[in-house]
Scaffold this motif. Structure first.
Motif, PDB file in Angstrom:
ATOM      1  N   ILE A 143     -46.259  28.890  45.822  1.00 34.44           N
ATOM      2  CA  ILE A 143     -47.618  28.449  46.721  1.00 34.44           C
ATOM      3  C   ILE A 143     -47.187  27.381  47.640  1.00 34.44           C
ATOM      4  CG2 ILE A 143     -49.111  28.783  44.906  1.00 34.44           C
ATOM      5  CD1 ILE A 143     -49.665  26.112  44.326  1.00 34.44           C
ATOM      6  N   THR A 144     -47.948  27.014  48.442  1.00 37.72           N
ATOM      7  CA  THR A 144     -47.679  26.004  49.660  1.00 37.72           C
ATOM      8  C   THR A 144     -48.962  24.959  49.317  1.00 37.72           C
ATOM      9  OG1 THR A 144     -49.250  27.233  51.115  1.00 37.72           O
ATOM     10  CG2 THR A 144     -47.024  27.458  51.377  1.00 37.72           C
ATOM     11  N   PRO A 145     -48.349  23.645  49.925  1.00 34.58           N
ATOM     12  CA  PRO A 145     -49.208  22.565  49.495  1.00 34.58           C
ATOM     13  C   PRO A 145     -50.926  22.883  50.044  1.00 34.58           C
ATOM     14  CG  PRO A 145     -47.446  21.674  50.598  1.00 34.58           C
ATOM     15  CD  PRO A 145     -47.467  23.442  50.659  1.00 34.58           C
ATOM     16  N   GLY A 146     -51.667  22.619  49.067  1.00 33.61           N
ATOM     17  CA  GLY A 146     -53.351  22.718  49.505  1.00 33.61           C
ATOM     18  C   GLY A 146     -53.930  21.565  49.180  1.00 33.61           C
ATOM     19  N   GLY A 147     -53.507  20.416  49.274  1.00 31.70           N
ATOM     20  CA  GLY A 147     -54.177  19.254  49.328  1.00 31.70           C
ATOM     21  C   GLY A 147     -54.212  18.204  50.201  1.00 31.70           C
ATOM     22  N   GLY A 148     -54.111  18.836  51.680  1.00 31.01           N
ATOM     23  CA  GLY A 148     -53.700  18.132  52.639  1.00 31.01           C
ATOM     24  C   GLY A 148     -52.212  17.622  53.131  1.00 31.01           C
ATOM     25  N   ASN A 231     -55.829  25.527  53.492  1.00 34.10           N
ATOM     26  CA  ASN A 231     -56.418  25.945  52.369  1.00 34.10           C
ATOM     27  C   ASN A 231     -56.206  27.694  52.313  1.00 34.10           C
ATOM     28  OD1 ASN A 231     -58.530  25.944  50.031  1.00 34.10           O
ATOM     29  ND2 ASN A 231     -59.681  27.207  51.495  1.00 34.10           N
ATOM     30  N   ASP A 232     -56.264  28.062  53.425  1.00 28.17           N
ATOM     31  CA  ASP A 232     -56.521  29.872  53.687  1.00 28.17           C
ATOM     32  C   ASP A 232     -54.984  30.056  53.036  1.00 28.17           C
ATOM     33  OD1 ASP A 232     -58.974  29.883  54.140  1.00 28.17           O
ATOM     34  OD2 ASP A 232     -58.452  30.030  56.697  1.00 28.17           O
ATOM     35  N   ALA A 233     -53.909  29.416  53.665  1.00 30.43           N
ATOM     36  CA  ALA A 233     -52.537  29.717  53.386  1.00 30.43           C
ATOM     37  C   ALA A 233     -52.228  29.593  51.878  1.00 30.43           C
ATOM     38  CB  ALA A 233     -51.802  28.701  54.056  1.00 30.43           C
ATOM     39  N   TRP A 234     -52.768  28.501  51.150  1.00 29.21           N
ATOM     40  CA  TRP A 234     -52.668  28.293  49.629  1.00 29.21           C
ATOM     41  C   TRP A 234     -53.608  29.317  48.893  1.00 29.21           C
ATOM     42  CZ3 TRP A 234     -56.786  26.908  46.602  1.00 29.21           C
ATOM     43  CH2 TRP A 234     -56.450  26.652  44.911  1.00 29.21           C
ATOM     44  N   ALA A 235     -54.694  29.474  49.441  1.00 24.93           N
ATOM     45  CA  ALA A 235     -55.609  30.540  48.537  1.00 24.93           C
ATOM     46  C   ALA A 235     -54.988  31.815  48.725  1.00 24.93           C
ATOM     47  CB  ALA A 235     -56.861  30.443  49.307  1.00 24.93           C
ATOM     48  N   SER A 236     -54.188  32.283  49.760  1.00 26.32           N
ATOM     49  CA  SER A 236     -53.627  33.542  49.841  1.00 26.32           C
ATOM     50  C   SER A 236     -52.541  33.770  48.913  1.00 26.32           C
ATOM     51  CB  SER A 236     -53.291  33.657  51.244  1.00 26.32           C
ATOM     52  OG  SER A 236     -51.926  33.035  51.591  1.00 26.32           O
ATOM     53  N   LEU A 237     -51.961  32.746  48.168  1.00 28.79           N
ATOM     54  CA  LEU A 237     -50.848  32.799  47.395  1.00 28.79           C
ATOM     55  C   LEU A 237     -51.091  32.343  45.841  1.00 28.79           C
ATOM     56  CD1 LEU A 237     -48.408  30.759  49.610  1.00 28.79           C
ATOM     57  CD2 LEU A 237     -48.226  33.170  49.365  1.00 28.79           C
ATOM     58  N   VAL A 238     -52.302  31.810  45.782  1.00 30.02           N
ATOM     59  CA  VAL A 238     -52.364  31.118  44.332  1.00 30.02           C
ATOM     60  C   VAL A 238     -52.736  32.141  43.286  1.00 30.02           C
ATOM     61  CG1 VAL A 238     -54.549  30.348  44.633  1.00 30.02           C
ATOM     62  CG2 VAL A 238     -53.017  29.051  43.021  1.00 30.02           C
TER      63      VAL A 238
END
Length: 274
Positions: A143-148, A231-238
């Motif tokens: 994934i990528t960071p999703g908390g800022g 968030n979109d980047a993280w959500a696309s992977l998680v």
């Protein structure tokens, strides 16, 4: 359930101690406790500085709890109360960044993922030379960071170094974090407590209105659409199978245990190649 935060106040300085054994994973309960604590301080003029530290000398905040969905009800509560345009993880950092008090991280041990994002969200951070470490380990979990983290890092260290930190997933030492701008200063471990205490006391002793005026004059950046994009980047992977395999494999091979977290990067790379 036992609280995961302990607090004490002395002459305008509130110390917040993360205490969630075994490795201070950042779970939904801790996020809720932190949200409620900081909300209660918003109009408290008696507190000028908030210092974050850990009860565990090895781990400040390991990372977001990989099993956080086990706290689904708390997550749903956090999501319902989160400001528009941010997810529950980003809400933690944004609350810290917009806190009226000066926020300081005393980093004696390791902080990865969501823990590293919290470090970057604070106004000031000081790290122990011999023992501290910071890493955005999410890429090794698929994934990528999703908390800022993507936004905070880009502002603190620049785009090129942010990409390096996000895509390598490596743990960096305190000296490197200082050179990059991730922390204010790397301090010998034996001097860390006194250094942070001195900085906090000096700020808290300033004349009334100085802290508030300084924070108004140096407001936090409004990342706006950047947080939405993150968030979109993280959500696309998680939810992808690869991420789910890596995270479940990590838990099965020792993530969130003291031994496994000491070299989490090697553990995750082992899962990826298994």
């Amino acid at each position: 359930m036992n609280p995961t935060l302990r607090t004490s106040t002395d002459d305008g300085v509130l110390t917040v101690v993360f205490d969630n054994p075994p490795v201070n994973a950042l779970g939904a309960t801790t996020m809720r406790e932190l949200r409620d604590l900081l909300r209660g301080l918003e109009n408290d003029d008696s507190v000028k500085v908030v210092v974050f530290e850990s009860a565990n000398p090895e781990f400040f905040l390991a990372h977001v709890d990989i099993a956080i969905l086990d706290e689904r009800e708390v997550l749903e509560e956090l999501a319902a109360a989160a400001p528009e345009g941010v997810n529950v993880f980003q809400a933690v950092g944004e609350q810290i960044r917009h806190q009226p008090q000066v926020t300081i991280v005393k980093l004696a041990g390791k902080a990865r993922g969501g823990g590293a994002e919290l470090v970057a969200a604070a106004d000031l951070a000081f790290a122990a030379v011999e023992t501290a470490g910071l890493g955005q380990v999410e890429a090794l979990m698929g994934i990528t960071p999703g908390g800022g983290g993507t936004q905070y890092l880009r502002e603190r260290v620049g785009r090129n170094r942010a990409l390096e930190l996000v895509l390598t997933g490596e743990l960096v030492d305190a000296r490197t974090a200082e050179a990059y701008g991730w922390v204010n200063r790397a301090v010998p471990a034996a001097e860390l407590d006194e250094h942070v205490s001195r900085v906090a006391r000096n700020i808290a002793s300033l004349a009334d209105g100085v802290v508030a005026a300084a924070k108004r004059a140096l407001p936090p950046t409004d990342f706006g659409t950047g947080l939405v994009t993150e968030n979109d980047a993280w959500a696309s992977l998680v939810t992808r199978p690869a991420a789910q395999r890596l995270m479940s494999g990590a838990m099965a091979t020792g993530a969130q245990t003291v031994v496994g977290e000491r070299d989490l990067e090697a553990l995750l790379r082992g899962v990826a190649h298994s």
